[in-house]
Design an enzyme around this catalytic site. Structure first.
Site, short mmCIF file in Angstrom:
data_model
loop_
_atom_site.label_atom_id
_atom_site.label_comp_id
_atom_site.label_asym_id
_atom_site.label_seq_id
_atom_site.Cartn_x
_atom_site.Cartn_y
_atom_site.Cartn_z
N ASP A 170 0.81 -1.20 0.00
CA ASP A 170 0.00 0.00 0.00
C ASP A 170 0.86 1.27 0.00
O ASP A 170 1.78 1.41 0.82
CB ASP A 170 -0.91 0.00 1.24
CG ASP A 170 -1.79 1.22 1.32
OD1 ASP A 170 -2.60 1.43 0.40
OD2 ASP A 170 -1.66 1.99 2.30
N GLU B 224 1.77 0.00 -4.76
CA GLU B 224 1.03 1.18 -5.20
C GLU B 224 1.94 2.38 -4.98
O GLU B 224 2.47 2.56 -3.88
CB GLU B 224 -0.26 1.34 -4.39
CG GLU B 224 -1.00 2.63 -4.67
CD GLU B 224 -2.01 2.99 -3.58
OE1 GLU B 224 -2.90 3.81 -3.86
OE2 GLU B 224 -1.89 2.47 -2.45
#
Length: 618
Positions: A263, A300
């Protein structure tokens, strides 16, 4: 073997003995407090560098315990494997044994990944790992080759997106805990489906976060939008890195996870000569190689930094693929016309063509939204290094109402979105339910226990929405009704147009799998031609002597357009406007003869797939 080389947390070393290891340099003394069975307090021995170790006899799997710091504070284990009573409760010793049935599993090639992102709590009525297993046959039939689980590390309460996790090693109790996750992974592998897991190494949630009582896990030199920044570069950061690297290795080894989605790595600030992310990449890939398995890392990153997916030999960080927001934003603007927030940087077919052709659209050019230039060129980066999508948890859930594309687009537009993503040369990702136009929203939800934190979350959501011009009431994140509203409605999948769309997705994935130019993830074997005025995107892909042409049309009125395609005979492979796909009848062309250019009649929001090989006709 020194304690530093042993496994963090509690590990059974026999039928009735357990090894405990904790890093707690901020404590002068540490004790293991066994709550069940038989309340006992066992002093731990300092082994140097802030580590404390103890071997406790007479306990087994299921025993509950905490650590007592300096004879005062009692805290759960920072490396707890299970928190059955929640983030404030005691940790539980977990048995390491599990009967795996995937001994022959080696993973699948990255090029074959078709990701399906899901949230465990809302994917089924039960909201558990076990409840996902009966759905795997349907996902397999659709053409999914890998499921991607949103974070499952223990978070406060029983409902959360997962990004408020505070025990990175513990599997969420309400989902089914460690054994439930292992059963799911084992079942996926028996279906030939890989498992990717979303992990959060840029911050920890606020409630139940006791790491700072043990050690300098955080730094105040930097900030993240979600909480304290992790200390990856300052004093004592070696052991902070060890904590998170070992966590990644746990998922790969103990749970047989095939890929980790990292993330928001742009929120990790680390000026080290060798960064935490480089260390993580090298260590996890080495472990995968040692296990004889294909293990991938998919971060990400909103900086469009090509170094993320470049090889370390050329100065890269060695990650396997990365989410490509530019592709999503370009496509979203074309389909919806929205230009608020970060969408103001995207406009027209030319932008989608750039993202389709290269990967990153913003590769050093100026962004009005960010008020600066950003990104680096990805022209030489292979196609498999990018994950593309028309929807994901962020792009749906961070809207005011959590509305999906199915709630704002026409049926033809939904098919066009699917075709643009699934027939691209990149790794496609679906967001749960999009394949049959799920109408339930995906909204933001939490179940915090602290009133001040609950109110802060509510105010924070309103502030986020202000930049998009989204006014009015928003769904209450703390309300259970908000969570229940987001449950998938699986019965829709067999009804009317929902079923038509599901079959359409399956056909697109079949073409992607079986037609060689579409199965080959290669930007070099591809030519992209935008027709900005007509809102048409022409894609030509080739491999092994076969050519495929895809014509995408992004407007609401019928159009006649001349497009340049190689001379020869062409036949439709798929026409999104055909009656079998819920359309008005298609282009009507059974075959086309090109002398270098052909005239096409395109219906609103349609796309057409043509091939020179007549064996591929519908």
């Amino acid at each position: 073997m020194t304690a530093r080389n042993e496994t963090l947390g509690s590990v059974l070393i026999g039928e009735n003995a357990c090894s405990f290891l904790v890093w707690a340099p901020r404590a002068r003394s540490v004790e293991v407090c066994i709550e069940e069975p038989k309340g006992r307090v066992v002093p731990m021995q300092s082994t140097g560098c802030g580590y404390f170790h103890a071997v406790v006899d007479g306990i087994s799997a299921g025993a509950l315990y905490r650590y007592r710091l300096d004879g005062e504070k009692e805290r759960p284990d920072p490396a707890s494997r299970y928190q059955p009573q929640g983030v404030h409760g005691p940790s539980q010793i977990v048995a390491s044994g599990f009967h795996w049935n995937d001994s022959g599993w080696r993973g699948i090639l990255l090029e074959k990944y078709v990701l399906y992102e899901l949230h465990v709590g809302t994917f089924t009525p039960e909201g558990t790992f076990d409840a996902i297993i009966p759905r795997l046959t349907t996902l397999k039939d659709l053409g999914v080759t890998a499921i991607e689980l949103m974070p499952v590390a223990q978070f406060p309460g029983k409902r959360n997106w997962g990004y408020d996790g505070v025990y990175p090693y513990a599997v969420q109790a309400s989902y089914g805990g460690p054994v439930g996750l292992k059963r799911l992974v084992d079942a996926c592998h028996q279906h030939g489906i890989a498992v990717a897991l979303d992990v959060v190494y840029n911050h920890l949630g606020p409630e139940g976060n006791y790491l700072a009582d043990f050690a300098p896990y955080f730094t105040d030199l930097y900030k993240t939008p979600w909480g304290e920044a992790i200390n990856f570069a300052e004093a004592d950061s070696d052991d902070v890195r060890r904590y998170f690297v070992d966590n990644a290795l746990q998922w790969v080894t103990d749970y047989h996870i095939d890929a980790l989605r990292l993330d928001a790595i742009h929120a990790i600030v680390d000026p080290s000569a060798r960064t935490f992310l480089e260390e993580l990449s090298a260590t996890v890939h080495a472990k995968g190689k040692g296990l004889g398995r294909d293990v991938y890392l998919i971060p990400e990153d909103n900086r469009n930094d090509a170094r993320v997916v470049k090889s370390p030999e050329v100065g890269g960080w060695g990650f396997d693929s990365t989410w490509n927001d530019d592709f999503h934003h370009s496509l979203h603007v074309l389909l919806t016309g929205e230009r608020d927030g970060y969408y103001e940087d995207f406009c027209g077919v030319d932008d989608l063509a750039g993202a389709y052709r290269d990967g990153f659209l913003y590769s050093g050019r100026y962004s009005k939204y960010r008020r600066k230039r950003y990104g680096s060129s990805s022209k030489g980066v292979p196609a498999k290094r990018f994950v593309v999508f028309s929807q994901n948890h962020d792009q749906v859930g961070n809207r005011r109402d959590g509305d999906r594309l199915s709630q704002s687009l026409s049926f033809e537009q939904l098919k066009l979105a699917a075709g643009t993503v699934l027939l691209s040369p990149y790794i496609p990702m679906l967001f749960m339910g999009e394949e049959y136009a799920e109408s339930a929203p995906f909204q933001y939800f939490v179940s915090h226990g602290e009133p001040a934190l609950i109110e802060a979350v509510r105010k924070g959501r309103k502030k986020e929405f202000a930049e998009f011009g989204w006014a009015g009431d928003i769904p209450d994140p703390q309300s259970e009704a908000t969570f229940l509203r987001c449950k998938l409605q699986w019965d829709l999948q067999t009804d009317g147009r929902h079923r038509v769309l599901w079959n359409f997705y399956r056909e697109l994935l079949r073409l992607r799998r079986d037609v060689q130019p579409l199965a080959t993830l290669d930007k070099e074997g591809m030519e992209i031609t935008p027709f900005a005025d007509q809102k048409v995107l022409l894609v030509r892909r080739w491999d092994a002597g076969l050519q495929i042409v895809i014509v995408h049309y992004f407007d609401q009125a019928p159009i006649n357009v001349n497009v340049r395609i190689p001379a020869g005979s062409w036949r439709p492979v798929l026409d999104s406007n055909k009656e079998r796909w819920g359309g008005g009848g298609g282009s009507g062309a059974a075959a086309l003869k090109s002398n270098g250019e052909v005239a096409l009649s395109l219906n609103p929001w349609a796309f057409l797939v043509l091939a020179q090989d007549t064996k591929l006709s519908e």
